[in-house]
Design an enzyme around this catalytic site. Structure first.
Site, PDB file in Angstrom:
ATOM      1  CG  ASN A 177     -54.870 -81.328  25.698  1.00 37.88           C
ATOM      2  OD1 ASN A 177     -54.000 -80.791  25.020  1.00 37.88           O
ATOM      3  ND2 ASN A 177     -56.150 -80.972  25.653  1.00 37.88           N
TER       4      ASN A 177
ATOM      5  CE  LYS B 275     -56.580 -78.350  28.033  1.00 36.81           C
ATOM      6  NZ  LYS B 275     -57.811 -77.894  28.632  1.00 36.81           N
TER       7      LYS B 275
ATOM      8  CG  HIS C  79     -59.794 -80.322  23.468  1.00 35.73           C
ATOM      9  ND1 HIS C  79     -60.242 -79.133  23.997  1.00 35.73           N
ATOM     10  CD2 HIS C  79     -59.375 -81.075  24.518  1.00 35.73           C
ATOM     11  CE1 HIS C  79     -60.090 -79.174  25.314  1.00 35.73           C
ATOM     12  NE2 HIS C  79     -59.569 -80.334  25.659  1.00 35.73           N
TER      13      HIS C  79
ATOM     14  CD  GLU D 290     -59.291 -76.140  25.845  1.00 35.17           C
ATOM     15  OE1 GLU D 290     -58.185 -76.411  25.343  1.00 35.17           O
ATOM     16  OE2 GLU D 290     -59.554 -76.319  27.053  1.00 35.17           O
TER      17      GLU D 290
ATOM     18  CD  GLU E  43     -61.258 -83.734  27.537  1.00 33.75           C
ATOM     19  OE1 GLU E  43     -60.361 -83.867  28.377  1.00 33.75           O
ATOM     20  OE2 GLU E  43     -61.180 -82.927  26.601  1.00 33.75           O
TER      21      GLU E  43
ATOM     22  N   GLY F 244     -60.705 -77.541  33.003  1.00 37.26           N
ATOM     23  CA  GLY F 244     -59.945 -76.399  33.491  1.00 37.26           C
ATOM     24  C   GLY F 244     -60.646 -75.632  34.598  1.00 37.26           C
TER      25      GLY F 244
ATOM     26  CB  SER G  29     -61.071 -80.782  36.824  1.00 35.48           C
ATOM     27  OG  SER G  29     -61.290 -79.501  36.265  1.00 35.48           O
TER      28      SER G  29
HETATM   29  P1  PGA Z   1     -58.127 -80.142  32.468  1.00 33.26           P
HETATM   30  O1  PGA Z   1     -58.201 -80.293  30.866  1.00 33.26           O
HETATM   31  O2  PGA Z   1     -57.593 -81.449  32.991  1.00 33.26           O
HETATM   32  O3  PGA Z   1     -57.154 -79.002  32.698  1.00 33.26           O
HETATM   33  O4  PGA Z   1     -59.490 -79.864  32.948  1.00 33.26           O
HETATM   34  C1  PGA Z   1     -58.626 -81.492  30.278  1.00 33.26           C
HETATM   35  C2  PGA Z   1     -58.662 -81.344  28.779  1.00 33.26           C
HETATM   36  O5  PGA Z   1     -59.073 -80.284  28.287  1.00 33.26           O
HETATM   37  O6  PGA Z   1     -58.301 -82.278  28.052  1.00 33.26           O
END
Ligand code: PGA
Length: 248
Positions: free
Chosen positions: A9, A11, A94, A96, A166, A172, A212
């Site tokens: 992803n 982003k 997601h 976010e 997640e 993140g 992560s």
């Molecule tokens: P990350 O993000 O691996 O940077 O923690 C995962 C995601 O949001 O899909």
């Protein structure tokens, strides 16, 4: 045996020319016969990304889409715009998008139904906040997200879906869930799918862990019985993604 699916992803990172460059850098590193590999790139880079990934094992996915066919929805992207350019997957809901763009379980459900109408495979995201984990309501909360996301989805469609578990506190932050925590919730999601549909559907559906994931944590996570791969943010923008895809 379920086939693993490992998705990056990206982003809101990489311009279109940078996206092509990164795909060219990563393509020799993500070669594998054992997993489906998906790069979910920003919308403006979908067309050059599909082009750059031609002839490789990389599938291109979108990070979002709208649940209407067309019309007065300024700034949105319709499902047939994605399929026409060769996009195969779309991330839906997601955390976010839920947090910053007001997506809800109901809009997630509408988008999942619309994605299937167009033959797109949704990667349906769910996961609890830190407060919910500390309150001990993780599994109840995730089950509710799943139940609403799958309203009206047929068993055949459900079997082809991808779910990404997640935990928000792990995204993140560098704070990866323990293998036990990740497996516990992924198993609970599979049990929930078995309750909604049946055991065959639950056995077919693929459930990723995200939050992560790194080259060092991928192997243990992806070896769990109910974890069928990962949704990877930060580490998908680096050569490390090749190690994650080839985690064995
Ligand atoms: P990350 O993000 O691996 O940077 O923690 C995962 C995601 O949001 O899909």
């Amino acid at each position: 045996m379920r086939r693993k699916i490992i998705a990056g992803n990206w982003k809101m990172n990489k311009t279109p020319s940078e996206a092509v460059q990164l795909i060219n850098e990563l393509k020799p590193l993500v070669v594998t016969d054992e997993a489906d590999v998906v790069f979910c790139v920003p919308a403006i880079s979908l067309i050059p990304a599909v082009e750059a990934a031609k002839g490789t094992n990389i599938n291109i996915g979108a990070q979002n889409m709208y649940f209407e066919e067309s019309g007065a929805y300024t700034g949105e992207i319709a499902p047939n715009m994605l399929t026409e350019v060769g996009v195969k997957y779309v991330i839906i809901g997601h955390s976010e998008r839920r947090e910053y763009f007001a997506e809800t379980d109901e809009t997630v459900n509408k988008k999942v139904l619309k994605a299937f109408e167009h033959g797109l495979t949704p990667i349906i995201c769910c996961g609890e906040s830190l407060a919910q984990r500390e309150q001990g309501v993780t599994i109840d909360f995730v089950r509710q997200q799943i139940k609403v996301a799958f309203l009206g989805v047929t068993k055949e469609q459900a079997a082809k879906s991808v779910i990404a578990y997640e935990p928000i506190w792990a995204i993140g932050t560098g704070k990866v869930a323990t293998t036990e925590q990740a497996e516990e919730v992924c198993k609970a999601i599979r049990d929930c799918i078995a309750e909604i549909y049946d055991n065959d559907t639950a056995e077919a559906i693929r459930i990723q862990y995200g939050g992560s994931v790194s080259a060092s944590s991928a192997k243990e996570l992806f070896s769990q019985p109910n974890i069928d791969g990962g949704l990877v943010g930060g580490a998908s923008l680096k050569a490390d993604f090749g190690k994650i895809v080839n985690y064995k």
